[in-house]
Write a protein that holds these residues in place. Structure first.
Motif, PDB file in Angstrom:
ATOM      1  N   HIS A 121      31.447   0.083  12.633  1.00  0.00           N
ATOM      2  CA  HIS A 121      32.138   0.861  13.669  1.00  0.00           C
ATOM      3  C   HIS A 121      31.091   1.365  14.653  1.00  0.00           C
ATOM      4  CE1 HIS A 121      35.482   3.375  15.224  1.00  0.00           C
ATOM      5  NE2 HIS A 121      34.499   4.170  15.586  1.00  0.00           N
ATOM      6  N   MET A 123      29.607   3.963  17.037  1.00  0.00           N
ATOM      7  CA  MET A 123      29.695   5.402  17.223  1.00  0.00           C
ATOM      8  C   MET A 123      29.615   5.755  18.703  1.00  0.00           C
ATOM      9  SD  MET A 123      29.904   7.377  14.455  1.00  0.00           S
ATOM     10  CE  MET A 123      28.970   8.886  14.787  1.00  0.00           C
ATOM     11  N   PRO A 124      30.322   6.812  19.138  1.00  0.00           N
ATOM     12  CA  PRO A 124      30.109   7.325  20.485  1.00  0.00           C
ATOM     13  C   PRO A 124      28.738   7.971  20.578  1.00  0.00           C
ATOM     14  CG  PRO A 124      31.536   8.798  19.258  1.00  0.00           C
ATOM     15  CD  PRO A 124      31.313   7.593  18.392  1.00  0.00           C
ATOM     16  N   GLN A 128      29.070  13.181  22.711  1.00  0.00           N
ATOM     17  CA  GLN A 128      30.526  13.132  22.610  1.00  0.00           C
ATOM     18  C   GLN A 128      31.013  13.451  21.201  1.00  0.00           C
ATOM     19  OE1 GLN A 128      32.109   9.449  24.187  1.00  0.00           O
ATOM     20  NE2 GLN A 128      30.845   9.558  26.031  1.00  0.00           N
ATOM     21  N   CYS A 129      30.083  13.721  20.286  1.00  0.00           N
ATOM     22  CA  CYS A 129      30.441  14.058  18.912  1.00  0.00           C
ATOM     23  C   CYS A 129      30.483  15.578  18.743  1.00  0.00           C
ATOM     24  CB  CYS A 129      29.454  13.433  17.940  1.00  0.00           C
ATOM     25  SG  CYS A 129      29.518  11.616  17.927  1.00  0.00           S
ATOM     26  N   ASP A 152      32.134  11.837  14.716  1.00  0.00           N
ATOM     27  CA  ASP A 152      33.019  11.094  15.598  1.00  0.00           C
ATOM     28  C   ASP A 152      34.367  11.826  15.582  1.00  0.00           C
ATOM     29  OD1 ASP A 152      34.243   9.186  17.131  1.00  0.00           O
ATOM     30  OD2 ASP A 152      34.056   7.565  15.671  1.00  0.00           O
ATOM     31  N   THR A 155      37.596  11.283  13.288  1.00  0.00           N
ATOM     32  CA  THR A 155      37.482  11.346  11.828  1.00  0.00           C
ATOM     33  C   THR A 155      37.555  12.768  11.280  1.00  0.00           C
ATOM     34  OG1 THR A 155      35.050  11.483  11.732  1.00  0.00           O
ATOM     35  CG2 THR A 155      36.043   9.284  11.917  1.00  0.00           C
ATOM     36  N   ARG A 170      32.751   9.573   9.914  1.00  0.00           N
ATOM     37  CA  ARG A 170      31.576   9.016  10.607  1.00  0.00           C
ATOM     38  C   ARG A 170      30.804  10.147  11.267  1.00  0.00           C
ATOM     39  NH1 ARG A 170      35.832   5.468  11.850  1.00  0.00           N
ATOM     40  NH2 ARG A 170      36.208   6.491  13.853  1.00  0.00           N
ATOM     41  N   THR A 225      22.749   7.332  11.001  1.00  0.00           N
ATOM     42  CA  THR A 225      24.169   7.182  11.297  1.00  0.00           C
ATOM     43  C   THR A 225      24.890   6.868  10.001  1.00  0.00           C
ATOM     44  OG1 THR A 225      23.719   6.342  13.522  1.00  0.00           O
ATOM     45  CG2 THR A 225      25.898   5.909  12.617  1.00  0.00           C
TER      46      THR A 225
END
Length: 264
Positions: A121, A123-124, A128-129, A152, A155, A170, A225
């Motif tokens: 996946h 990640m942004p 942005q998290c 994220d 989630t 995430r 990550t």
């Protein structure tokens, strides 16, 4: 020595026994985090091994140990030219709390013969998290202060009553105290996120029964990550898989655990 190094320190008593002191700073509402406990046990297992790195660990969580003195008992099963096998037991107040089978080797830092460079996946970017809110002091959630997690957003919809409906979690991970990741930090990281079953709509403490993780490569300095997912939630059980990538995007750890669905 960092705070985490001190909290996971194992002091050798003899060839098979190590004294440890379980740190209250790694609790989740009371029970100590399973990844932290694995890191403690692995300190002793690696010290008792002729090789430097814990490349495979299977842990069964028999009880929930409390903060304070404990010991790790290590049994050397077999050692060859490149791999050694050990059994390690975390004991407190005369009772086994966790049993581990550990495989050790010495990993190199050369380029891989093959590597899947595409994470499961994307990640942004970190900006942005989001972080989870700080827990209430009376909650006993001391683990949060030891690390920084940026999630994220989809989630952690469960936090506002809007779970995604899929078992997933995430986040970007780093220790709160400046520290480059190593195998013991990875042991913590594979069990650092909220249970993926939260995103499927469950709540409450979700105790791990069995967790296996593999050290695939030595991580580069910088944040990690974490990408977690589950395949089945059924009859009070769920599975959770976590993939850990380092700051260069390389796969450095993989884990799978079987856990009980918590009661909210």
């Amino acid at each position: 020595m960092t705070k985490f190094d001190e909290a996971t320190q194992a002091i050798r008593v003899d060839e098979t026994t190590y004294d440890v002191c379980l740190d209250p700073g790694y609790a989740i509402g009371g029970p100590l985090n399973g990844g932290y406990l694995m890191a403690v046990v692995l300190r002793a297992a690696v010290d008792a091994s002729p090789f430097e790195h814990p490349v495979s660990t299977t842990a069964q969580f028999l009880r929930a140990p409390v903060a304070g003195p404990a010991r790790v008992e290590v049994e050397r099963l077999k050692a060859g030219r490149t791999v050694a096998f050990l059994r390690a037991r975390l004991v407190q107040d005369g009772a086994a709390q966790m049993e581990c089978l550990v495989t050790t080797a010495t990993l190199g830092d050369g380029p891989p013969a093959y590597a899947d460079e595409q994470p499961p996946h994307l990640m942004p970017p970190p900006e942005q998290c989001v972080r989870l809110p700080d827990p209430r002091p009376e909650s006993g959630m001391t683990l949060n202060a030891q690390m920084e997690l940026l999630f994220d957003p989809p989630t952690i919809g469960w936090l506002t009553g809007e779970p995604s409906g899929r078992p997933e979690s995430r986040a970007y991970f780093r220790m709160a105290e400046p520290q480059d990741p190593d195998p013991y930090v990875l042991a913590l990281a594979v069990d650092a996120m909220p249970p993926v079953v939260f995103s499927a709509g469950a709540r409450g403490w979700a105790p791990t029964v069995d967790l296996t993780w593999h050290l695939r490569a030595l991580p580069a300095p910088g944040p990690l990550t974490l990408i977690g997912s589950g395949r089945l939630v059924h009859d009070g059980w769920f599975d959770e898989e976590v993939e850990v990538r380092d700051s260069r995007g390389r796969l450095v750890a993989q884990s799978r655990q079987l856990a009980r669905v918590g009661r909210g």
